[in-house]
Design a protein around this motif. Sequence first.
Motif, PDB file in Angstrom:
ATOM      1  N   ASP A 171      43.282  35.743  36.488  1.00 44.76           N
ATOM      2  CA  ASP A 171      42.890  36.375  37.751  1.00 44.76           C
ATOM      3  C   ASP A 171      42.350  35.391  38.786  1.00 44.76           C
ATOM      4  O   ASP A 171      41.811  35.806  39.812  1.00 44.76           O
ATOM      5  CB  ASP A 171      41.841  37.457  37.498  1.00 44.76           C
ATOM      6  N   SER A 198      37.386  45.146  33.214  1.00 51.26           N
ATOM      7  CA  SER A 198      37.330  45.419  34.658  1.00 51.26           C
ATOM      8  C   SER A 198      36.532  44.344  35.370  1.00 51.26           C
ATOM      9  O   SER A 198      35.456  43.947  34.912  1.00 51.26           O
ATOM     10  CB  SER A 198      36.696  46.790  34.916  1.00 51.26           C
ATOM     11  N   ASP A 199      37.053  43.901  36.495  1.00 51.76           N
ATOM     12  CA  ASP A 199      36.354  42.927  37.338  1.00 51.76           C
ATOM     13  C   ASP A 199      35.277  43.650  38.141  1.00 51.76           C
ATOM     14  O   ASP A 199      35.574  44.538  38.940  1.00 51.76           O
ATOM     15  CB  ASP A 199      37.369  42.259  38.267  1.00 51.76           C
ATOM     16  N   LEU A 226      38.780  34.968  33.831  1.00 56.43           N
ATOM     17  CA  LEU A 226      39.486  35.729  32.801  1.00 56.43           C
ATOM     18  C   LEU A 226      40.592  34.831  32.244  1.00 56.43           C
ATOM     19  O   LEU A 226      41.557  34.513  32.948  1.00 56.43           O
ATOM     20  CB  LEU A 226      40.071  37.016  33.392  1.00 56.43           C
ATOM     21  N   LYS A 235      39.795  33.687  38.463  1.00 56.55           N
ATOM     22  CA  LYS A 235      38.335  33.616  38.327  1.00 56.55           C
ATOM     23  C   LYS A 235      37.959  33.149  36.917  1.00 56.55           C
ATOM     24  O   LYS A 235      38.190  31.997  36.564  1.00 56.55           O
ATOM     25  CB  LYS A 235      37.722  34.979  38.670  1.00 56.55           C
ATOM     26  N   ASP A 284      30.925  39.586  40.066  1.00 49.08           N
ATOM     27  CA  ASP A 284      30.444  38.340  39.461  1.00 49.08           C
ATOM     28  C   ASP A 284      30.550  38.351  37.940  1.00 49.08           C
ATOM     29  O   ASP A 284      30.154  37.388  37.288  1.00 49.08           O
ATOM     30  CB  ASP A 284      28.984  38.081  39.849  1.00 49.08           C
ATOM     31  N   TYR A 285      31.028  39.440  37.379  1.00 47.83           N
ATOM     32  CA  TYR A 285      31.162  39.540  35.923  1.00 47.83           C
ATOM     33  C   TYR A 285      32.244  40.565  35.597  1.00 47.83           C
ATOM     34  O   TYR A 285      32.795  41.227  36.490  1.00 47.83           O
ATOM     35  CB  TYR A 285      29.824  39.917  35.272  1.00 47.83           C
ATOM     36  N   TYR A 286      32.540  40.688  34.315  1.00 50.79           N
ATOM     37  CA  TYR A 286      33.533  41.649  33.846  1.00 50.79           C
ATOM     38  C   TYR A 286      32.851  42.700  32.980  1.00 50.79           C
ATOM     39  O   TYR A 286      31.908  42.398  32.241  1.00 50.79           O
ATOM     40  CB  TYR A 286      34.621  40.957  33.025  1.00 50.79           C
TER      41      TYR A 286
END
Length: 508
Positions: free
Chosen positions: A442, A296-297, A446, A444, A300-302
Amino acid sequence: MMVYTEEKIHKALTFPMPSLLLRIVLLLLPSLLAATGTADDICIVGSGISGASTAFFLTNYTTSLPQLRVFERRGKVGGRLATVTIGGEDFEAGGAIIHPRNLHVRRFAALLGLSARDDGDDDWLGIWDGGRFVFSTLRPPPPGSSWLRRRLHGLANSLVLLRRYGLSLLKMDSFVQEMLQKFLLYYNGFESRPVFDSVEEMLKWSGLYGLTQRTLEEELIDAGLNSQTISELVTVITRINYGQSVSISGLAGAVSLAGSESGLWAIKGGNWQLAAGLLKTANATLHLQEGIDSISDAGDYYVLKSNEGHEYNCKVTVVATPLDEVNIKFAPPISIPPRKMQHTHATFVKGLLNPKFFGLGSVSDIPELIATMELPDIPFSSISVLKKHGEHDMTYKVFSRAKLDDTLLDQIFSIREETIRIDWPAYPHYHAPEDFAPIILDGKHLYYVNTFESAASAMETGAVAAENVARLIISRLPLGLRAGLSSAASELHIKSFTGEQDSGRVDL
């Protein structure tokens, strides 16, 4: 009679509170600890050659790196690199061969201190059409034969092949060599090799993209190969190496043909040791038997949630496993083109083939490598002798597109002492024109390494794709690049752990 003063009442009411708080904290502790790691971690899903190479290149190319976490849903590393034990001996069950020009894998093996196992190039090939052997090469000389005798045997075999397939052999070799020369561009130095954010861009730069848009058969007809060579020799090679016909896309087909050349080798003790050694060298935190259920996004991180109920916060997430048959939920959803995996059923048998099944009178008349033509009534792609224990005791590997039941195996074999079956989602089902998923899923951080498999699938292609993804991550994050990498082909900095191995296994 006990008198309840105001002080005693107050103590009675307040004394249980610390105990109550402690219980609450203990109850909440698993969830409080579930989100482990910092938001700077780099997380890699998959411990096969693609994931292990990504971890290694990230470590090798940078001066400092956040914590690396690698997740593997199985109990051991290696992904589709694995061994099987039959008759008390280990044999390759997955990716089995390494080409002499697989430069990344060669360097990995050398720098990890892994020994090569060379099985020789003296396979006795027979092409079977379901009723008879339409062609076979010469029987190999007996073990221990002199170099001269083996050399003369090789020359005689070349003449036998040339007599049947003519100049198409040279044209096929030229087709493969042209592909290999273009593929070698991926080993150029940093200054002359861009970082790619799409597979299409990566393939167009090397001149290989066109091969993914047409079938192997179309490419070989244009190259001047005759129909007999394509329907026999080329077909048996693609059936053995990719479990598919000459209708596969051209680049996958060219890689498959390269896998039939001389000088092929493997790692003594199992190719899986490549992945194990790279992960150890990268100092990655390895999470075995912990698959990732969702990514999950979180801005600023997953947030990665595992099948163990844990959560991990990761600045960068690299998917290094084919997404085609894993159930990872992405939030927000990602968009990738549909792709089927080609399942190869590997059946290992310790026993003896039945010569009558092949229309022969003796086991000694059966070629050591039985390859088959693309005909609907043939139930297997190939049968190869892995080891001869004696005149009537051998270990075989059978490749097929579907499971072989016991009734059929009892027809193919006159003796079966031990049988092991493995169903591999081994590689994509290739078709032209190929369509490719994004490397950056995505926009970003990923990333998807295994999108490159839609071009070709092998240990080396996994390493090449991983190296590009590692460089792409470094180019998009403030990570310090190791000095000296910008002007020349990179040297791999790696500590040999030969002395740390025990019976061919790396202690992770």
